[in-house]
Structure formats: C-alpha cells, structure tokens
Design an enzyme around this catalytic site. Structure first.
Site, PDB file in Angstrom:
ATOM      1  N   ASP A   1      41.396  38.227  35.443  1.00 40.63           N
ATOM      2  CA  ASP A   1      40.377  39.042  34.771  1.00 40.63           C
ATOM      3  C   ASP A   1      40.817  40.500  34.713  1.00 40.63           C
ATOM      4  O   ASP A   1      41.590  40.960  35.555  1.00 40.63           O
ATOM      5  CB  ASP A   1      39.048  38.904  35.543  1.00 40.63           C
ATOM      6  N   GLY A   2      40.286  41.201  33.710  1.00 41.26           N
ATOM      7  CA  GLY A   2      40.536  42.638  33.619  1.00 41.26           C
ATOM      8  C   GLY A   2      41.533  43.037  32.542  1.00 41.26           C
ATOM      9  O   GLY A   2      41.917  44.210  32.459  1.00 41.26           O
TER      10      GLY A   2
ATOM     11  N   ARG B   1      39.871  45.644  30.183  1.00 36.62           N
ATOM     12  CA  ARG B   1      39.743  46.976  30.808  1.00 36.62           C
ATOM     13  C   ARG B   1      41.091  47.655  30.939  1.00 36.62           C
ATOM     14  O   ARG B   1      41.220  48.864  30.749  1.00 36.62           O
ATOM     15  CB  ARG B   1      39.063  46.849  32.178  1.00 36.62           C
ATOM     16  N   TRP B   2      42.121  46.887  31.243  1.00 42.29           N
ATOM     17  CA  TRP B   2      43.485  47.451  31.354  1.00 42.29           C
ATOM     18  C   TRP B   2      43.860  48.103  30.021  1.00 42.29           C
ATOM     19  O   TRP B   2      44.403  49.215  30.000  1.00 42.29           O
ATOM     20  CB  TRP B   2      44.462  46.321  31.697  1.00 42.29           C
TER      21      TRP B   2
ATOM     22  N   ARG C   1      42.132  45.510  22.888  1.00 43.03           N
ATOM     23  CA  ARG C   1      41.973  44.572  24.017  1.00 43.03           C
ATOM     24  C   ARG C   1      43.105  43.555  24.115  1.00 43.03           C
ATOM     25  O   ARG C   1      43.544  43.201  25.200  1.00 43.03           O
ATOM     26  CB  ARG C   1      40.658  43.799  23.844  1.00 43.03           C
TER      27      ARG C   1
ATOM     28  N   HIS D   1      45.892  41.256  27.067  1.00 41.80           N
ATOM     29  CA  HIS D   1      46.289  39.846  27.193  1.00 41.80           C
ATOM     30  C   HIS D   1      47.813  39.733  27.102  1.00 41.80           C
ATOM     31  O   HIS D   1      48.430  39.008  27.871  1.00 41.80           O
ATOM     32  CB  HIS D   1      45.648  38.999  26.087  1.00 41.80           C
TER      33      HIS D   1
ATOM     34  N   SER E   1      38.055  29.939  28.849  1.00 40.32           N
ATOM     35  CA  SER E   1      36.897  29.106  29.186  1.00 40.32           C
ATOM     36  C   SER E   1      36.220  28.613  27.910  1.00 40.32           C
ATOM     37  O   SER E   1      36.435  29.167  26.818  1.00 40.32           O
ATOM     38  CB  SER E   1      35.895  29.917  30.018  1.00 40.32           C
TER      39      SER E   1
ATOM     40  N   LEU F   1      56.317  22.590  41.911  1.00 38.16           N
ATOM     41  CA  LEU F   1      54.965  23.144  41.732  1.00 38.16           C
ATOM     42  C   LEU F   1      54.220  22.431  40.600  1.00 38.16           C
ATOM     43  O   LEU F   1      54.767  22.253  39.512  1.00 38.16           O
ATOM     44  CB  LEU F   1      55.082  24.643  41.392  1.00 38.16           C
TER      45      LEU F   1
ATOM     46  N   ARG G   1      40.400  36.239  42.468  1.00 38.01           N
ATOM     47  CA  ARG G   1      39.872  36.801  41.229  1.00 38.01           C
ATOM     48  C   ARG G   1      40.320  38.244  41.135  1.00 38.01           C
ATOM     49  O   ARG G   1      40.147  39.017  42.091  1.00 38.01           O
ATOM     50  CB  ARG G   1      38.349  36.723  41.175  1.00 38.01           C
TER      51      ARG G   1
END
Ligand code: FPP
Length: 262
Positions: free
Chosen positions: A37-38, A41-42, A50, A54, A82, A148, A201
């Site tokens: 998240d964020g 804002r970054w 925005r 991403h 989501s 993994l 988070r």
C-alpha cells in the site's frame, strides 16, 4: 544454509548484511503475506501521476521476491489487485494490468532461475483474456519448481474466496459430518499451503482490506509507515526480525520460563 545464500547476494559490511546476520534461520515464518500500500501517496508526494507509484512499486516486488527466495521462505503472497480495485479509474486499472504483464515477461527467467513456483490466487472471471493467458503460462512454466511458492492475489477478495470455497464444497456434495477447519481450508485458493505467519502492511494503515481472511487467523501483523515503492530488502528483514521477537500463543498461554532454584 538459506541465510548463506542471502548473505552471498548482499555486499559484505553493509547495513543489510548486518540485519541479515541477526535473522534466526530456524525461526523463519513459513508464509509471508504483504498488503502493498501507499503507491498513490508516494507518487503524490513527488507531484507525479498515481500510476508512477505503481510503476515504482515493481522494483519493490522484485526485491521482496528475490530476498524471500534466497532466504528460503516457503510462501510469499502479494496483494496486487482486489475485487474492490475495479472501482478505480479505468486508466489506472489498465496500467496495473499492463505492469503485471510486463513484470511477468521481464521476470519469468529470474523466477525460473530461482526455482520459484508462481501462482495467481483470486477470481479468474473478469480478468482480461490476454492477462489471464500470460498468468497461466507463467504458472505452467514454473509449476514443477520446488522453491519459493510465489502467489499474486489478483481480482482477489477474502470473502469472495470463502464463498467460492463453500460453493465448491456444495457442488462436490461433501458430507457435512466430515468437514472440519483443516478440510475446509483445502477448498480455498491456497489449498496445500501453510497459512501466513506474518502479514505485512505498508504505508501505516491499520486495515486488513479483505485479504486472506480465513488464512490470517493467527498471523502476526506488522505495519510499517514505509510506502510500498520505498520498501526494500532491509524492510523485509526488519519485519522478519520483529516477527522473531513475537511470542506466538495461538490462544494459549505464554510458555513458563524455567527458573533455577537458589
Ligand atoms: C496500493 O497502493 C497498491 C495497489 C492497489 C497495487 C499494487 C500493485 C503493484 C505494486 C504493481 C503490480 C504488482 C505486481 C505483483 C507485479 P494505493 O494506490 O492504494 O496507494 P494509496 O493508498 O497511497 O493511494
């Protein structure tokens, strides 16, 4: 053993190497899940659109995936998109899908090199066909790997996952008398995988956001103020170190510390 593999990739004498040396390899979380998240804002802090947040977040994804593989974690799950994220402007959704495809194209060789098994969890319905095709190809090309397990939660919702599992149980006419928590979890998208031990988070929000609702029942939660595009190897190591200091009780009581008699 796994710590050595990680240390071999970190410059000797660096802060990251010092952090890595503090990790107890026998107390690693098996499954780490991250709510990234964020990004918005970054970007806003830099007066950028925005979507640039991403874009910048992809480097964090790379670093976290490679560090997790080197460290020998069993499962890493990243929350990329989501079911509720479809409410975002169409242009932003389209950039997110494009970034995901680009990431897969550019990183598939690295995933293969590290023996990583890639999997998408979430509802396939509604995803653009070309995105789905590339995701399925990446899954198929990494399916035999035993390193993994890297899950990307895409078009994912925790409640939707539980509803999908209930529908599958009903469709399979499972005898209710045979159903218990362990058996039910085998109908979830994460069937066969351990539940997350550590949920991270970023960006300081204290929310679960409909992520892995069933699976995080006993996860340790770690919230950091760091915005996702700034999240680096050292932040993951910090989170794991904090996890290793937690006292996990699963609803029981703290183990009694033996005291020597005078
Ligand atoms: C939350 O930030 C982040 C997302 C909704 C998407 C995360 C996606 C990526 C990092 C890129 C693609 C992922 C992979 C796995 C290749 P936000 O936009 O909600 O930020 P804000 O809360 O500051 O607005």
């Amino acid at each position: 053993m796994s710590l050595e593999r990680l240390l071999a990739s970190i410059p000797e004498g660096s802060d990251d190497a010092a952090l890595a040396r503090q990790i107890q390899p026998d107390r690693l979380p098996q499954h780490v899940a991250i709510i990234m998240d964020g990004n918005g804002r970054w970007a806003e802090q830099r007066h950028l659109p925005r979507v640039e947040g991403h874009r910048a977040g992809i480097q964090s994804v790379r670093e976290v995936v490679e560090t997790s593989a080197r460290l020998g974690l069993e499962v890493l799950t990243l929350y990329a998109f989501s079911i509720e994220n479809w409410k975002r402007p169409a242009a932003e959704v389209s950039v997110l899908m494009t970034l995901l495809r680009r990431y897969l194209r550019s990183e598939l060789d690295t995933l293969i090199e590290h023996g990583i098994r890639f999997r998408v969890i979430g509802r396939a319905d509604g995803l653009p066909t070309e995105v789905l095709e590339e995701l399925r190809e990446a899954e198929a090309r990494t399916a035999v790997h035993r390193g993994l397990q890297f899950n990307i939660a895409l078009n994912y919702g925790g409640r939707a996952e539980i509803v999908d599992a209930v529908k599958a149980v009903l469709a399979a006419r499972v005898d209710p008398a045979t159903l218990d928590e362990d058996r039910f979890s085998q109908w979830l998208y994460t069937a066969g995988q351990p539940d997350p031990d550590l949920l991270i988070r970023t960006s300081g929000e204290m929310r679960i956001s409909n992520f892995l609702l069933w699976q995080i029942a006993y996860a340790e939660i770690y919230v950091t103020g760091t915005l996702w595009p700034d999240f680096r190897r050292r932040h993951l190591l910090d989170a794991i170190l904090a996890y290793q200091k937690r006292d996990r009780r699963y609803g029981g009581i703290a183990p009694v510390v033996a005291q020597s008699t005078p």
